[in-house]
Design a protein around this motif. Structure first.
Motif, PDB file in Angstrom:
ATOM      1  N   LEU A  12      -3.014  -4.793   8.329  1.00  0.00           N
ATOM      2  CA  LEU A  12      -2.981  -3.342   8.506  1.00  0.00           C
ATOM      3  C   LEU A  12      -1.600  -2.766   8.193  1.00  0.00           C
ATOM      4  O   LEU A  12      -1.477  -1.594   7.821  1.00  0.00           O
ATOM      5  N   ARG A  44     -11.698  -3.775  10.074  1.00  0.00           N
ATOM      6  CA  ARG A  44     -12.883  -2.978   9.766  1.00  0.00           C
ATOM      7  C   ARG A  44     -12.906  -1.687  10.578  1.00  0.00           C
ATOM      8  O   ARG A  44     -13.173  -0.603  10.060  1.00  0.00           O
ATOM      9  N   HIS A  46     -10.432  -0.107  11.959  1.00  0.00           N
ATOM     10  CA  HIS A  46      -9.341   0.797  11.572  1.00  0.00           C
ATOM     11  C   HIS A  46      -9.762   1.723  10.433  1.00  0.00           C
ATOM     12  O   HIS A  46      -9.426   2.915  10.435  1.00  0.00           O
ATOM     13  N   TYR A  47     -10.493   1.187   9.473  1.00  0.00           N
ATOM     14  CA  TYR A  47     -10.873   1.979   8.297  1.00  0.00           C
ATOM     15  C   TYR A  47     -12.258   2.625   8.401  1.00  0.00           C
ATOM     16  O   TYR A  47     -12.499   3.670   7.793  1.00  0.00           O
ATOM     17  N   LYS A 223     -10.355  -7.967  -5.451  1.00  0.00           N
ATOM     18  CA  LYS A 223      -9.189  -7.153  -5.080  1.00  0.00           C
ATOM     19  C   LYS A 223      -8.493  -6.639  -6.335  1.00  0.00           C
ATOM     20  O   LYS A 223      -8.127  -5.453  -6.415  1.00  0.00           O
ATOM     21  N   ASP A 228     -14.729  -0.682  -5.189  1.00  0.00           N
ATOM     22  CA  ASP A 228     -14.849   0.118  -3.973  1.00  0.00           C
ATOM     23  C   ASP A 228     -15.866  -0.469  -3.005  1.00  0.00           C
ATOM     24  O   ASP A 228     -15.740  -0.328  -1.790  1.00  0.00           O
ATOM     25  N   ARG A 262     -13.067  -9.381   4.177  1.00  0.00           N
ATOM     26  CA  ARG A 262     -12.431  -8.257   4.877  1.00  0.00           C
ATOM     27  C   ARG A 262     -10.917  -8.386   4.910  1.00  0.00           C
ATOM     28  O   ARG A 262     -10.203  -7.409   4.678  1.00  0.00           O
ATOM     29  N   ASN A 265      -9.741  -7.742   1.283  1.00  0.00           N
ATOM     30  CA  ASN A 265     -10.058  -6.394   0.781  1.00  0.00           C
ATOM     31  C   ASN A 265     -10.244  -5.445   1.967  1.00  0.00           C
ATOM     32  O   ASN A 265     -11.358  -4.971   2.239  1.00  0.00           O
ATOM     33  N   PRO A 266      -9.169  -5.155   2.691  1.00  0.00           N
ATOM     34  CA  PRO A 266      -9.295  -4.479   3.987  1.00  0.00           C
ATOM     35  C   PRO A 266      -9.893  -3.084   3.946  1.00  0.00           C
ATOM     36  O   PRO A 266     -10.602  -2.685   4.881  1.00  0.00           O
ATOM     37  N   THR A 267      -9.663  -2.339   2.867  1.00  0.00           N
ATOM     38  CA  THR A 267     -10.096  -0.937   2.829  1.00  0.00           C
ATOM     39  C   THR A 267     -11.457  -0.740   2.174  1.00  0.00           C
ATOM     40  O   THR A 267     -11.929   0.396   2.072  1.00  0.00           O
ATOM     41  N   LYS A 268     -12.091  -1.820   1.740  1.00  0.00           N
ATOM     42  CA  LYS A 268     -13.286  -1.688   0.913  1.00  0.00           C
ATOM     43  C   LYS A 268     -14.576  -1.811   1.721  1.00  0.00           C
ATOM     44  O   LYS A 268     -14.608  -2.412   2.796  1.00  0.00           O
TER      45      LYS A 268
END
Length: 330
Positions: A12, A44, A46-47, A223, A228, A262, A265-268
């Motif tokens: 993060l 997960r 967080h986004y 990544k 997306d 996850r 690719n944290p934001t996807k």
């Protein structure tokens, strides 16, 4: 490793996993599984909070594909007894969109077998997309095979929001799965969609006799592609295909793969896709701690879990369906 929460907080803060850390996720002991899932859930949440995106497929054209993909019941080398038909008409695609919307689905995926779409097939999809956009606040995804730039531009203009073209496996393992097209062909189609202004969706199939290194390579390749949406399929080995009777996955390992996706690719959008029912089995709910998206209903040639069971699963988890509302109700 062991301290998965600390690693999640570092992610993060902008940390990118090393290859070694990625391998350690896949090799983590089962005793640490809940800690690993907790770490992936921190990222997960967080986004995406506790929201889950629902997706639904229409198999708009089935079978008769000239490609030789070893996992696919629709390929030229498959003997699987599947239904085969050419592109359905516009009204059938629109009717499927209504069913999707009534099921609280946010993304409707129009999928057609084949190497790539003909201009006539593009015309049918475009006609349907324009009508759907008038009636339903759905995200529309097309999955039609290898795409030409001019076709991508037409789909974008018509209102297609997303284009799916999975890398499926690693570049190193690709020729073990298919030889009728290349890994580069897959990547180029994803880039063609991106260049047309369409959101790229690309994912994988786990369980095709790949190595752990292949799985790690897939995560980092996605990544690099900046996809997306990342559908994670777990092989449902279909009789009549070259990969029939392949059964090398167990539920806890599948959860570790989802966690890996996850962390890398944290934001996807990470979507639990085909084969979840036969591979995750009773552990399906745990998959939604790293993942934030789910396919609802049946897949292309295999049956999925009953939609009511999925809705109940989300309710039991305390998760909220992420769906667009009609403008009039906002």
């Amino acid at each position: 490793m062991g301290n998965w929460k600390e690693l999640a907080l570092e992610v993060l803060d902008g940390k990118e996993l090393s290859n070694q850390e990625a391998v350690e996720i896949l090799n983590s002991p089962d005793e640490e599984l809940l800690e690993l899932l907790h770490g992936s859930y921190i990222i997960r949440h967080h986004y995406f909070g506790n929201k889950v995106k629902l997706n639904k497929i229409i198999n708009a054209k089935s079978g008769m594909c000239p490609e030789n993909c070893g996992y696919c019941s629709q390929s030229s080398i498959s003997n699987a007894p599947i239904e085969k038909y050419r592109m359905v008409d516009k009204d059938s695609i629109v009717a499927g969109a209504k069913q999707a919307y009534d099921s609280k689905v946010g993304t409707y995926c129009i999928v057609a077998s084949g190497r790539g779409p003909s201009d006539k097939e593009i015309d049918t999809v475009i006609e349907a997309v324009k009508e759907i956009k008038q009636d339903y606040p759905l995200t529309l995804c097309a999955c039609l095979g290898i795409l030409k730039p001019e076709q991508a531009a037409r789909l974008k203009e018509a209102g297609v929001d997303r284009y799916n073209h999975n890398i499926n496996t690693s570049a190193n393992h690709y020729e073990q799965i298919t030889t009728s097209h290349t890994y580069a062909d897959r990547v180029n189609t994803v880039m063609t969609a991106k260049e047309a202004g369409i959101s790229p969706c690309s994912g994988v199939i786990i369980g095709m006799r790949e190595t752990e290194k292949d799985i790690v390579d897939m995560a980092f390749s996605l990544k690099a592609l900046d996809a997306d949406s990342i559908p994670v399929n777990f092989l449902n080995a279909i009789d009549g295909t070259p990969l029939e009777k392949t059964a090398e996955l167990e539920p806890r390992y599948c959860l570790k793969v989802l966690a890996l996706m996850r962390y890398v690719n944290p934001t996807k959008e990470i979507r639990i896709s085909g084969g979840r029912e036969v591979n995750l089995r009773s552990l399906q709910p745990l998959g939604l701690y790293p993942a934030n998206s789910l396919f609802l209903g049946d897949y292309l040639t295999t049956e999925g879990q009953d939609s009511s069971a999925d809705h109940q699963m989300l309710k039991d988890l305390g998760f909220e369906i992420d769906i667009k509302l009609p403008e009039a109700s906002l």
